[in-house]
Design a protein around this motif. Structure first.
Motif, mmCIF file in Angstrom:
data_model
loop_
_atom_site.group_PDB
_atom_site.id
_atom_site.type_symbol
_atom_site.label_atom_id
_atom_site.label_comp_id
_atom_site.label_asym_id
_atom_site.label_seq_id
_atom_site.Cartn_x
_atom_site.Cartn_y
_atom_site.Cartn_z
ATOM 1 N N GLY A 167 0.809 -1.203 0.000
ATOM 2 C CA GLY A 167 0.000 0.000 0.000
ATOM 3 C C GLY A 167 0.845 1.255 0.000
ATOM 4 N N ALA A 168 0.182 2.414 -0.072
ATOM 5 C CA ALA A 168 0.884 3.692 -0.242
ATOM 6 C C ALA A 168 1.871 3.963 0.887
ATOM 7 C CB ALA A 168 -0.128 4.833 -0.351
ATOM 8 N N GLY A 169 1.468 3.760 2.134
ATOM 9 C CA GLY A 169 2.344 4.081 3.246
ATOM 10 C C GLY A 169 2.852 2.877 3.998
ATOM 11 N N ALA B 148 2.566 -6.325 5.515
ATOM 12 C CA ALA B 148 1.154 -6.155 5.871
ATOM 13 C C ALA B 148 0.477 -7.518 5.973
ATOM 14 C CB ALA B 148 0.454 -5.289 4.829
ATOM 15 N N GLY B 149 -0.439 -7.637 6.926
ATOM 16 C CA GLY B 149 -1.046 -8.931 7.207
ATOM 17 C C GLY B 149 -1.727 -9.574 6.025
ATOM 18 N N GLY C 280 13.384 5.127 1.677
ATOM 19 C CA GLY C 280 13.030 5.574 3.019
ATOM 20 C C GLY C 280 11.919 6.598 3.077
ATOM 21 N N ARG C 281 11.217 6.828 1.963
ATOM 22 C CA ARG C 281 10.123 7.795 1.955
ATOM 23 C C ARG C 281 8.791 7.093 2.172
ATOM 24 N NH1 ARG C 281 13.108 9.208 -2.619
ATOM 25 N NH2 ARG C 281 11.476 8.431 -4.006
ATOM 26 N N ARG C 282 7.882 7.744 2.893
ATOM 27 C CA ARG C 282 6.543 7.189 3.098
ATOM 28 C C ARG C 282 5.539 7.745 2.091
ATOM 29 N NH1 ARG C 282 5.443 4.135 7.374
ATOM 30 N NH2 ARG C 282 3.238 4.655 7.246
#
Length: 221
Positions: A44-46, A51-52, A79-81
């Motif tokens: 996902g984006a962030g 992720a589960g 390293g960017r969100r």
């Protein structure tokens, strides 16, 4: 491109950095010899590839005897969100898919997908990468509270291969409709898909089994 082994999430997994037009992507690759297909999934984006729901989908694919490639986009590797623009996400994804085909063998069927933003990328690029199916976990149909923003349904409608959408019953991004060759499975939960894990896993396993069945493959030749 450089290959960097690291502690795998699965017994035969490796972590590889792949050159893309927008910086290196990172691929967590588990491709046992003899895999009859490979499932390529994006985050996902962030979030990330731990992720589960992504973990469940990857586990279901492995249980079905398929290879798995979990892809971290270049902005996350850097390293960017905040996500990169769609055109950059798509270009990086296409580059990773081309690299992956070279690793597993071009005739090996490729199923693409991901959660949320990753699902959108997989939909937009399905034809370009030659995907035989698209798996969408928590597809973000409409930004919450932003009725002025266009729906992302055209991205789903643009996919011409079988598609599975697994959506939480209380997802604030809305509920996509089913359609020709598109199955929508509703599970308990919201956009995080943090509940109803058995149902999520079953839905993915059943769809992958059907998608890659010898009977279906013969019928579509």
């Amino acid at each position: 491109m450089a290959t960097n082994p690291s502690e795998p999430d699965h017994a035969t997994a490796s972590v590889v950095e792949v050159t893309t037009p927008h910086g290196p992507a990172r691929v967590h690759l588990d491709s046992p010899a003899g895999s009859r297909a490979t499932v390529m999934l994006g985050h996902g984006a962030g979030g990330g590839v731990t992720a589960g729901d992504l973990t469940l989908a990857a586990s279901a694919a492995r249980a079905a005897g398929l290879g798995v490639a979990l892809v971290e986009q270049p902005y996350r590797v850097a390293g960017r969100r905040s996500p990169a623009p769609a055109r950059q996400l798509d270009a990086a994804w296409v580059a990773v898919a081309a690299w992956l085909r070279a690793q597993v063998g071009d005739p090996t069927p490729l199923v693409t997908g991901g959660r949320s933003s990753g699902a959108r990328v997989a939909c937009r690029t399905a034809a370009e990468v030659g995907a035989v199916g698209v798996l969408c976990l928590a597809f973000p149909l409409q930004p919450p509270g932003r009725a002025d923003r266009p729906s992302r349904l055209p991205e789903l409608d643009g996919v011409t291969v079988p598609t599975l959408v697994v959506q939480g019953s209380r997802d604030p991004f809305g509920m996509p409709s089913s359609g020709p060759d598109r199955r929508v499975v509703v599970v308990d939960g919201d956009h995080s898909l943090a509940k109803d894990h058995p149902r999520i896993r079953t839905a993915v396993e059943e769809w992958l089994t059907e998608l890659l069945s010898p009977e279906r493959n013969r019928a579509t030749r």
